[in-house]
Scaffold this motif. Structure first.
Motif, PDB file in Angstrom:
ATOM      1  N   UNK A   1     -14.622 -10.083 -13.382  1.00 25.73           N
ATOM      2  CA  UNK A   1     -15.647  -9.118 -13.008  1.00 25.73           C
ATOM      3  C   UNK A   1     -14.952  -7.918 -12.377  1.00 25.73           C
ATOM      4  N   UNK A   2     -15.573  -6.752 -12.430  1.00 24.57           N
ATOM      5  CA  UNK A   2     -14.952  -5.565 -11.840  1.00 24.57           C
ATOM      6  C   UNK A   2     -14.751  -5.723 -10.335  1.00 24.57           C
ATOM      7  N   UNK A   3     -13.716  -5.042  -9.835  1.00 28.55           N
ATOM      8  CA  UNK A   3     -13.423  -5.073  -8.405  1.00 28.55           C
ATOM      9  C   UNK A   3     -13.189  -3.658  -7.916  1.00 28.55           C
ATOM     10  N   UNK A   4     -13.309  -3.461  -6.625  1.00 27.34           N
ATOM     11  CA  UNK A   4     -12.943  -2.180  -6.031  1.00 27.34           C
ATOM     12  C   UNK A   4     -11.426  -2.155  -5.860  1.00 27.34           C
ATOM     13  N   UNK A   5     -10.845  -0.977  -5.674  1.00 28.69           N
ATOM     14  CA  UNK A   5      -9.391  -0.921  -5.456  1.00 28.69           C
ATOM     15  C   UNK A   5      -8.926  -1.797  -4.301  1.00 28.69           C
ATOM     16  N   UNK A   6      -9.717  -1.873  -3.240  1.00 27.43           N
ATOM     17  CA  UNK A   6      -9.328  -2.684  -2.081  1.00 27.43           C
ATOM     18  C   UNK A   6      -9.413  -4.175  -2.359  1.00 27.43           C
ATOM     19  N   UNK A   7     -10.156  -4.569  -3.390  1.00 26.73           N
ATOM     20  CA  UNK A   7     -10.340  -5.993  -3.698  1.00 26.73           C
ATOM     21  C   UNK A   7      -9.355  -6.521  -4.728  1.00 26.73           C
ATOM     22  N   UNK A   8      -8.620  -5.638  -5.387  1.00 27.19           N
ATOM     23  CA  UNK A   8      -7.803  -6.058  -6.528  1.00 27.19           C
ATOM     24  C   UNK A   8      -6.740  -7.076  -6.156  1.00 27.19           C
ATOM     25  N   UNK A   9      -6.056  -6.852  -5.055  1.00 29.05           N
ATOM     26  CA  UNK A   9      -4.911  -7.683  -4.672  1.00 29.05           C
ATOM     27  C   UNK A   9      -5.328  -8.714  -3.642  1.00 29.05           C
ATOM     28  N   UNK A  10      -4.820  -9.937  -3.806  1.00 27.28           N
ATOM     29  CA  UNK A  10      -5.132 -11.039  -2.892  1.00 27.28           C
ATOM     30  C   UNK A  10      -3.809 -11.644  -2.401  1.00 27.28           C
ATOM     31  N   UNK A  11      -3.613 -11.678  -1.093  1.00 35.38           N
ATOM     32  CA  UNK A  11      -2.386 -12.181  -0.478  1.00 35.38           C
ATOM     33  C   UNK A  11      -2.687 -13.387   0.393  1.00 35.38           C
ATOM     34  N   UNK A  12      -1.897 -14.431   0.252  1.00 31.42           N
ATOM     35  CA  UNK A  12      -2.002 -15.607   1.127  1.00 31.42           C
ATOM     36  C   UNK A  12      -0.662 -15.853   1.778  1.00 31.42           C
ATOM     37  N   UNK A  13      -0.659 -16.535   2.927  1.00 34.40           N
ATOM     38  CA  UNK A  13       0.594 -16.766   3.644  1.00 34.40           C
ATOM     39  C   UNK A  13       0.533 -18.049   4.447  1.00 34.40           C
ATOM     40  N   UNK A  14       1.710 -18.599   4.718  1.00 35.43           N
ATOM     41  CA  UNK A  14       1.850 -19.736   5.637  1.00 35.43           C
ATOM     42  C   UNK A  14       3.093 -19.521   6.489  1.00 35.43           C
TER      43      UNK A  14
END
Length: 381
Positions: free
Chosen positions: A366-379
């Motif tokens: 589904x379409x996303x906004x520019x701010x939603x495109x990238x998803x980062x996770x960390x531990x």
């Protein structure tokens, strides 16, 4: 700006349709050895486009064609055959150059042409597709999350790969990169290694998974921009069944029982006979995404592992590969890319600026906004 596109195949189609939408592109010449293919694509692109029959192995004809244009988009693969001579012709013609080079061997050779390109006042961007390309920019964005990054991997999920039917050259490239020897970056230096070696990573938000090495440009170019790296490799994630099938094909090619082309034909036929492709896997779904980068380093005094992926994708393998090439053309045409010489994506572009533009084409699932495109996770480790 007058642009010539070399190759009217699956990747070139997406680059062409995107390029003609830019106001500063006044003419697009679609060049292919098959004039019928070139005409078909040019007709679909509208009044800005025209067709040309061109054999890129004919250096005189190639040079004449490039001299009549400002920029060339090279979508003719495999690049271990066609990358270097095409760029040499572009430098001689004074024509800016962008390509999808996804082979590590010619990448190293092409980078040696940076000074001649600077002297000719041209910009040459190599490897500007999905991987390499978007993967490099994701990796660089991830690296900025650390004060110091030591390990950096790029990779993709084989079973959720885009339609192989989009490009037979893509399969040939794939076989070429999981056979023979490949270049990896380990212990702070480039080394030769066997492909398909297992690497176990704890992917934040997913868990521990095993990946397998593949020859690719990211492993040899990212350390040029991040000299503190100790390890840089390109990885594939796949099921055990897929891995076993690839191992058998690699063994047959390495032992001379079949050629790279024959192995690629077998993969293509097997996919036609037994279609098993999974859907695209966006980041944040709880599984290893279709395209990702993973890094380990230090941030604010803590040791961390982080991963980055996309929440949405451009449609199909052709879209994910051809559209980034067109976005690079847009930035060049708009005067936002003024560096000269031969540049990798991570050396040419600000990741946030590039991904901001690219996000408008990412409509699946589904379409996303520019701010939603990238998803980062960390531990923290």
């Amino acid at each position: 700006m007058k642009v010539i596109l070399l190759g009217a195949g699956g990747m070139g189609r997406w680059a062409a349709h995107t390029a003609v939408s830019f106001k500063l592109i006044t003419r697009l010449t679609v060049a292919d050895h098959n004039l019928a293919y070139a005409r078909q694509l040019a007709d679909h692109c509208g009044s800005k486009a025209q067709a040309m029959a061109l054999d890129v192995t004919d250096q005189r004809a190639l040079l004449r064609a490039l001299q009549a244009h400002d920029v060339v988009l090279n979508c003719v693969g495999p690049y271990y055959r066609f990358g270097l001579p095409t760029l040499k012709a572009a430098i001689e013609a004074g024509c800016h150059y962008l390509d999808l080079c996804d082979d590590w061997e010619p990448t190293l050779e092409i980078l040696q042409l940076s000074e001649p390109a600077r002297q000719a006042a041209i910009t040459a961007i190599i490897g500007l597709g999905a991987s390499p390309g978007i993967s490099n920019l994701l990796a660089m964005k991830l690296a900025t999350q650390f004060d110091y990054v030591e390990e950096l991997y790029t990779g993709w999920h084989v079973e959720s790969a885009f339609e192989v039917a989009d490009s037979h050259a893509a399969i040939i490239h794939w076989v070429h990169q999981f056979t023979g020897q490949i270049a990896v970056y380990e212990n702070g230096r480039q080394q030769s290694a066997k492909p398909l070696e297992g690497v176990t990573l704890n992917y934040p938000g997913v868990g521990e998974r095993t990946f397998y090495t593949l020859g690719h440009p990211e492993a040899v170019t990212l350390p040029l921009s991040l000299p503190q790296l100790k390890i840089s490799k390109n990885l594939m994630h796949m099921s055990h069944q897929t891995y076993e099938g690839i191992i058998q094909l690699a063994k047959a090619v390495n032992e001379g029982q079949m050629s790279v082309e024959q192995a690629a034909a077998r993969i293509a036929q097997d996919q036609l006979d037994n279609p098993t492709l999974e859907d695209i896997i966006p980041a944040g779904s709880g599984a290893v995404p279709s395209l990702f980068a993973w890094a380990q380093g230090s941030s604010k005094g803590k040791r961390e592992q982080r991963a980055i992926g996309l929440r949405a994708f451009a449609p199909g393998m052709g879209g994910m590969t051809g559209i980034p090439l067109a976005v690079g053309l847009y930035l060049l045409a708009e005067g936002q890319l003024t560096k000269r010489g031969v540049l990798t994506p991570e050396a040419a572009f600000n990741p946030d600026a590039f991904l901001h533009i690219f996000s408008q084409y990412c409509t699946y699932p589904k379409p996303v906004t520019p701010d939603e495109l990238v998803y980062i996770t960390s531990i923290t480790i």
